[in-house]
Scaffold this active site. Structure first.
Site, mmCIF file in Angstrom:
data_model
loop_
_atom_site.group_PDB
_atom_site.id
_atom_site.type_symbol
_atom_site.label_atom_id
_atom_site.label_comp_id
_atom_site.label_asym_id
_atom_site.label_seq_id
_atom_site.Cartn_x
_atom_site.Cartn_y
_atom_site.Cartn_z
ATOM 1 N N GLY A 1 12.493 -1.149 -7.095
ATOM 2 C CA GLY A 1 12.793 -0.530 -8.384
ATOM 3 C C GLY A 1 13.405 -1.455 -9.429
ATOM 4 C CB ILE B 1 9.415 0.287 -2.232
ATOM 5 C CG1 ILE B 1 10.357 -0.692 -1.528
ATOM 6 C CG2 ILE B 1 8.109 -0.402 -2.608
ATOM 7 C CD1 ILE B 1 9.803 -1.288 -0.253
ATOM 8 C CD GLU C 1 11.305 -5.336 -1.114
ATOM 9 O OE1 GLU C 1 11.163 -5.714 -2.267
ATOM 10 O OE2 GLU C 1 10.348 -5.061 -0.364
ATOM 11 C CG HIS D 1 6.403 -6.026 1.687
ATOM 12 N ND1 HIS D 1 6.061 -4.712 1.472
ATOM 13 C CD2 HIS D 1 7.083 -6.427 0.590
ATOM 14 C CE1 HIS D 1 6.511 -4.341 0.277
ATOM 15 N NE2 HIS D 1 7.140 -5.366 -0.279
ATOM 16 C CB ALA E 1 5.882 -5.075 -6.750
ATOM 17 C CB SER E 2 5.768 -1.158 -9.695
ATOM 18 O OG SER E 2 7.099 -0.859 -9.346
ATOM 19 C CG ASN F 1 4.504 -8.125 -3.205
ATOM 20 O OD1 ASN F 1 3.326 -8.511 -3.215
ATOM 21 N ND2 ASN F 1 4.997 -7.336 -2.263
ATOM 22 C CG LEU F 2 0.868 -10.725 -8.077
ATOM 23 C CD1 LEU F 2 -0.297 -11.541 -8.633
ATOM 24 C CD2 LEU F 2 1.783 -10.288 -9.203
ATOM 25 C CE LYS F 3 5.009 -3.910 -3.508
ATOM 26 N NZ LYS F 3 5.753 -2.678 -3.292
HETATM 27 O O1 G3P Z 1 7.903 -6.521 -2.642
HETATM 28 C C1 G3P Z 1 8.504 -5.881 -3.711
HETATM 29 C C2 G3P Z 1 8.654 -4.461 -3.525
HETATM 30 O O2 G3P Z 1 8.309 -3.864 -2.368
HETATM 31 C C3 G3P Z 1 9.407 -3.694 -4.515
HETATM 32 O O3 G3P Z 1 8.455 -2.999 -5.217
HETATM 33 O O4 G3P Z 1 7.556 -1.861 -7.150
HETATM 34 O O5 G3P Z 1 9.813 -1.268 -6.328
HETATM 35 O O6 G3P Z 1 9.455 -3.446 -7.458
HETATM 36 P P1 G3P Z 1 8.853 -2.350 -6.607
#
Ligand code: G3P
Length: 222
Positions: free
Chosen positions: A181, A146, A141, A93, A202-203, A9-11
């Site tokens: 995470g 997150i 999630e 989301h 994402a991150s 997810n590139l957000k």
């Molecule tokens: O959609 C993916 C997400 O919400 C998780 O984000 O940055 O913890 O991988 P992250």
């Protein structure tokens, strides 16, 4: 188990827009082909069409509204993202929460436009409710993890197990992703061992100096 799925997810990350989105999509395409793992990307709406046109990866919208085409200023319909080249869509989301009725409407609209549906959830109870709507995937999630860099696979494996069980009890056919995470192959391996069909992250990729290296590591233990 179905073939594992990884969705990046590139957000609205600066690193994940425009050229950055292209770099990540190119890496997803290359590493997906090398490994046989399906790696999709969920770019911002503004990048959806170019990414879908230029890269052989499944492209997901980050959200759709459950409305038919018409007088809805500022809305995004399933038809629009499908026409832009989307393969599927995230729904609900954690950073774009909807009411249960709106989730159902978005899911129905997506299905009508042949979009794969990924309903995001935050605990076992909402996972069960989402599974009852028969999406293709539910994605659990825990919101507190997150973007934290602390992996759900390691910090809260119980929530994954409980959510997989809750989803399958309601709808044995639904596939389950987990996220929050996730950043290494070990996180992915644990998630799969706990009964999921893949991860949503994402991150860990988007903010990495070398997104391709992270993606290569993510698929390394599958
Ligand atoms: O959609 C993916 C997400 O919400 C998780 O984000 O940055 O913890 O991988 P992250």
């Amino acid at each position: 188990m179905a073939e594992p799925l990884i969705i990046v997810n590139l957000k609205a990350y600066a690193e994940g827009m425009g050229e950055g989105a292209g770099i990540i999509a190119a890496a997803a395409e290359e590493i997906g082909e090398e490994s046989g793992v399906t790696i999709g990307v969920a770019p911002a709406y503004t990048d959806l069409h170019p990414i879908a046109m230029h890269y052989a990866v499944p492209v997901y919208a980050q959200h759709i509204d459950g409305v038919a085409p018409g007088a809805y200023t500022g809305h995004v319909t399933a038809e629009q993202v499908r026409a832009a080249g989307a393969f599927g869509t995230l729904i609900n989301h954690s950073e774009r929460r909807l009411t249960l009725a709106a989730i159902e409407a978005s899911c129905a609209a997506a299905r009508k436009s042949d979009l794969q549906t990924v309903i995001c959830t935050n605990n076992a109870a909402t996972t069960a409710a989402a599974a009852a709507l028969s999406p293709d995937y539910v994605a659990i999630e825990p919101p507190e993890l997150i973007g934290s860099g602390v992996s759900v696979s390691k910090a809260d494996p119980g929530i994954i197990e409980r959510s997989v069980m809750a989803a399958k009890n309601v709808n044995p056919g639904v596939r389950v992703l987990t996220g929050a995470g996730i950043s290494t192959g070990e996180c992915v391996r644990i998630a799969l061992e706990l009964g999921t069909d893949g991860v949503l992250l994402a991150s860990g990729v988007v903010k990495a100096k070398d997104p391709a290296a992270v993606l290569r590591d993510l698929v390394s233990l599958i």
